[in-house]
Design an enzyme around this catalytic site. Structure first.
Site, PDB file in Angstrom:
ATOM      1  N   GLU A 253      -2.518   2.129   1.313  1.00 35.81           N
ATOM      2  CA  GLU A 253      -2.660   0.850   0.772  1.00 35.81           C
ATOM      3  C   GLU A 253      -3.386   0.989  -0.735  1.00 35.81           C
ATOM      4  O   GLU A 253      -4.372   1.913  -0.804  1.00 35.81           O
ATOM      5  CB  GLU A 253      -3.468  -0.163   1.522  1.00 35.81           C
ATOM      6  N   THR A 299       2.717  -5.195  -0.925  1.00 35.64           N
ATOM      7  CA  THR A 299       3.379  -4.360  -0.135  1.00 35.64           C
ATOM      8  C   THR A 299       4.733  -4.744   0.467  1.00 35.64           C
ATOM      9  O   THR A 299       5.488  -3.771   0.750  1.00 35.64           O
ATOM     10  CB  THR A 299       2.282  -4.638   1.224  1.00 35.64           C
ATOM     11  N   HIS A 415      -8.135  -2.370   0.432  1.00 36.31           N
ATOM     12  CA  HIS A 415      -7.263  -3.445  -0.141  1.00 36.31           C
ATOM     13  C   HIS A 415      -8.294  -4.328  -0.810  1.00 36.31           C
ATOM     14  O   HIS A 415      -9.431  -4.267  -0.417  1.00 36.31           O
ATOM     15  CB  HIS A 415      -6.632  -4.200   1.044  1.00 36.31           C
ATOM     16  N   ASP A 474       1.684   2.286  -1.981  1.00 34.54           N
ATOM     17  CA  ASP A 474       2.436   0.893  -1.869  1.00 34.54           C
ATOM     18  C   ASP A 474       2.530   0.597  -3.351  1.00 34.54           C
ATOM     19  O   ASP A 474       3.421  -0.217  -3.789  1.00 34.54           O
ATOM     20  CB  ASP A 474       2.135   0.020  -0.832  1.00 34.54           C
ATOM     21  N   HIS A 475       1.229   0.343  -4.141  1.00 34.06           N
ATOM     22  CA  HIS A 475       1.276  -0.447  -5.411  1.00 34.06           C
ATOM     23  C   HIS A 475       0.117  -0.217  -5.937  1.00 34.06           C
ATOM     24  O   HIS A 475      -0.827   0.297  -5.315  1.00 34.06           O
ATOM     25  CB  HIS A 475       1.800  -1.743  -5.274  1.00 34.06           C
TER      26      HIS A 475
HETATM   27  C1  GP9 Z   1      -1.362  -7.482   4.575  1.00 34.82           C
HETATM   28  C2  GP9 Z   1      -1.271  -6.060   3.915  1.00 34.82           C
HETATM   29  C3  GP9 Z   1      -1.557  -6.345   2.486  1.00 34.82           C
HETATM   30  O1  GP9 Z   1      -0.671  -7.397   6.009  1.00 34.82           O
HETATM   31  O2  GP9 Z   1      -0.020  -5.507   4.209  1.00 34.82           O
HETATM   32  O3  GP9 Z   1      -0.276  -6.846   1.632  1.00 34.82           O
HETATM   33  P1  GP9 Z   1      -0.694  -6.796   0.094  1.00 34.82           P
HETATM   34  O4  GP9 Z   1      -1.726  -7.710  -0.176  1.00 34.82           O
HETATM   35  O5  GP9 Z   1      -1.103  -5.464  -0.238  1.00 34.82           O
HETATM   36  O6  GP9 Z   1       0.762  -7.334  -0.504  1.00 34.82           O
HETATM   37 MN    MN Z   2      -0.601  -3.344  -0.238  1.00 32.85          MN
END
Ligand code: GP9
Ligand code: MN
Length: 680
Positions: A253, A299, A415, A474-475
């Site tokens: 993440e 995500t 996150h 992911d980002h």
């Molecule tokens: C939530 C998680 C976060 O389930 O995958 O998503 P994001 O805010 O990173 O798009």
């Molecule tokens: Mn994410």
């Protein structure tokens, strides 16, 4: 004074003036609109006028003192829209679009994030509304009961439309084709304002729903020709090397590549992941020039791009707005062509990003969401389950899956706003005075330790050596709003070009039977993952509509498109519409070669959009025996669990053999959280 206020036009003037002033203030101090010349600044100043005149003008049609009431309501709505954008922008550096708004089911879990984006000084944004309410209630008695002549509000609204036309005209002078090229929402707000942007966004959305209705089978042909042409043939040595091997995909993440080998106060932040990259004997191949290509879907975009080799949408998350489309996603392909089963593990609610719907269209067999985990308070932080218990509790489930499996492990603790419990923090925060940036390193370390624990457990379970292990980011995690803090960390100014360079996320892969190649510098992005994996498993990617190319292929295409039309290649970049020499970071004048790259990125993104908007894969058959995924075959609800037989057997056997006291924590938890409903 009282006469002026109660004169309707007087009250209108005050309401219009305050919302105008507030909008202008917000543009200057909350948004980062990158004003480059006097004309742009002038447009910024005048752009709230048109919508203010038109919207508040509506209230003037009412009778008597209702005018005041309606005006306050309209003013409050406009203020709310503005403020919602302020909060959204503070994290996303972006504006709210309709598709984002319809994703309200996500807002619940955002509690922690939102709280950290709101400050008490925001109360200032309420002041004008309070003033209006006080003025209105003090002067209400002397408001005339008459209705204004229709001509007056009509003149005001026409003036609003006129101002808009002039505004748009001037904007087009500075930025031709502003409304046609919809890539960057920042431009539209800068030139036309936050309110007009919302209207524009609404129109765009109506347009996109009509597109699906109007699409037909012929539309897929052009796309198919394009992807066929772009296809990169596999490297012979590697094609099929991972046949029948499990694929374990670890989702890091919010993990920027700069974390790899980064030292904070002389200490490695992610020593374990670093060791996978640096230690040749670990047999990983690490792509140091791999980029995320996500937009508003974050995500969800990453998942979509990686599992379908299609781009996300310019607005909103396709997971949500196109959650019912037809897909030919990796899980379904692996299943039909190579008999894999697929699962996603994630310690959050299943409806976040509409996963429980779109996963069915992807053909994902099992979705182990928070209902499968012990979500007691001490194990949860921020969005959901902490990564260490997440991986721990996933192990028995993973071990019980039939093989070969494709398992997607989605972490969560690292996150925004990077909350961490004291006992989990094993590295001191950074000291930039930007709280979320400072904690970013602590949650990154926690994630690193979690992955280490998971890898050890996989080894112990005998699942590590003989599986494909793929680790990817992911980002971004630190948005462009934090360039001051980033600048301090890197001891250099974070220009647009530098920030774009920071959009690298890790991609590393270990394939049984393949010697790791260490760090490779090929340019690639998330779009390339699916064809790469397919070829490793021995499935021809050419049968499918995919925009990426195999990263191990000699013919791999190194043009990495960002969702806003910008791009990177090994030699060049275009960032915010400006060309750069990628080796020196110097700006370049446009030339034919660069313009051609830009056009091909725009063309490719456009084709991908057409697939999603028109739901074109419903017209496409990869090969004759292909069976379209039927979402009705998949169940993730806890009362209709469709669980692998082996897991079912394991659970029942454990239950039979042990009394409840002897059950391991995770099994007991599954029992509490719905697994009991699997009992025949
Ligand atoms: C939530 C998680 C976060 O389930 O995958 O998503 P994001 O805010 O990173 O798009
Ligand atoms: Mn994410």
């Amino acid at each position: 004074m009282k006469d002026f206020i109660s004169s309707k036009m007087g009250f209108f003037t005050i309401a219009a003036f305050t919302i105008w002033l507030k909008s202008y203030f917000v543009y200057l101090y909350e948004f980062n609109l990158d004003i480059q010349n006097l004309l742009q600044h002038f447009l910024l100043l005048i752009n709230p006028i048109s919508s203010t005149l038109v919207f508040l003008g509506i209230a003037l049609f009412a009778r008597g003192r209702r005018v005041g009431g309606y005006m306050i309501i309209i003013h409050a709505f406009m203020s709310l829209l503005l403020y919602a954008n302020v909060v959204f922008y503070r994290f996303n550096s972006d504006f709210i679009t309709l598709p984002v708004l319809t994703q309200t089911s996500n807002f619940g879990s955002l509690g922690g994030s939102i709280a950290s984006l709101v400050t008490w000084t925001d109360l200032f944004y309420l002041v004008d509304i309070i003033i209006l309410i006080v003025l209105f209630s003090k002067s209400k008695q002397i408001w005339s009961a008459e209705r204004m002549k229709f001509k007056q509000p009509l003149v005001i609204m026409t003036a609003g439309v006129l101002v808009f036309t002039i505004n748009l005209g001037l904007a087009e002078v500075d930025r031709p084709q502003l409304l046609k090229r919809t890539f960057d929402r920042n431009y539209i707000v800068k030139y036309l304002g936050a309110y007009n942007f919302t209207l524009y966004d609404a129109l765009q959305n109506v347009k996109s729903s009509t597109e699906r209705v109007l699409a037909d089978g012929n539309d897929i042909t052009e796309v198919q020709n394009y992807t066929d042409n772009k296809y990169a043939a596999p490297n012979d040595e590697l094609f099929g090397i991972a046949e029948d091997k499990n694929i374990i995909k670890i989702h890091l993440e919010s993990f920027h590549s700069f974390l790899i080998d980064y030292e904070l106060n002389g200490e490695e932040v992610t020593p374990f992941i670093n060791s996978l990259v640096n230690d040749q004997s670990e047999d990983y191949t690490y792509f140091e020039n791999f980029f995320h290509q996500t937009e508003q879907g974050k995500t969800a975009d990453a998942e979509l791009i990686v599992d379908t080799s299609l781009y996300g949408l310019p607005q909103g998350a396709a997971f949500v707005t196109k959650g019912k489309n037809t897909y030919q996603a990796l899980p379904a392909v692996l299943n039909q062509e190579a008999d894999y089963n697929s699962s996603v593990f994630h310690g959050d609610g299943k409806s976040f990003w509409n996963r429980d719907e779109v996963y069915k269209e992807f053909g994902i067999d099992y979705f182990f969401d928070e209902a499968f985990y012990d979500m007691s308070d001490d194990k949860v932080i921020g969005y959901g389950l902490k990564d260490k218990p997440f991986f721990k509790e996933s192990m028995p489930i993973l071990e019980s899956l039939d093989e070969p499996f494709y398992a997607h492990m989605m972490t969560l603790t690292h996150h925004h706003p990077y909350l961490i419990d004291e006992e989990d923090a094993t590295i001191a925060p950074a000291e930039t005075n930007d709280a979320s940036v400072d904690r970013y390193f602590q949650t990154a370390r926690y994630l690193d330790e979690s992955v280490e624990q998971f890898v050890e457990d996989l080894k112990e379970a005998g699942l590590y050596d003989d599986s494909v292990i793929m680790i990817y980011g992911d980002h971004y995690g630190i948005s462009e709003n934090h360039t001051r803090a980033l600048g301090e960390l890197f001891e250099e100014e974070i220009t647009s070009f530098k920030y774009a360079e920071l959009q690298r996320v890790p991609f590393m892969i270990k394939v049984p039977g393949m010697e790791g190649r260490g760090t490779v510098s090929e340019y690639s992005g998330q779009i390339d993952v699916m064809p790469t994996l397919l070829h490793l498993v021995g499935i021809k990617a050419q049968d499918y509509i995919q925009f990426g190319t195999d990263m191990f292929s000699e013919e791999h295409d190194d043009l990495v498109a960002f969702r806003n039309g910008d791009f990177f290649t090994e030699d060049y970049a275009m960032i915010k519409g400006i060309y750069y020499d990628n080796h020196t970071g110097e700006e370049l004048e446009p030339n034919e070669e660069l313009d051609a790259l830009k056009d091909s990125v725009a063309h490719e993104l456009g084709l991908s959009d057409r697939i999603l908007q028109g739901d074109l894969l419903r017209f496409y058959e990869p090969f004759e025996e292909w069976e379209p995924v039927n979402s009705k075959d998949y169940f993730y609800d806890s009362d209709q669990l469709d669980i692998p037989d082996s897991l079912m057997d394991k659970w029942i056997t454990d239950e039979d053999e042990n009394d409840t006291d002897n059950q391991s924590d995770s099994e007991e938890q599954m029992n509490q959280n719905g697994a009991s409903q699997m009992t025949p």
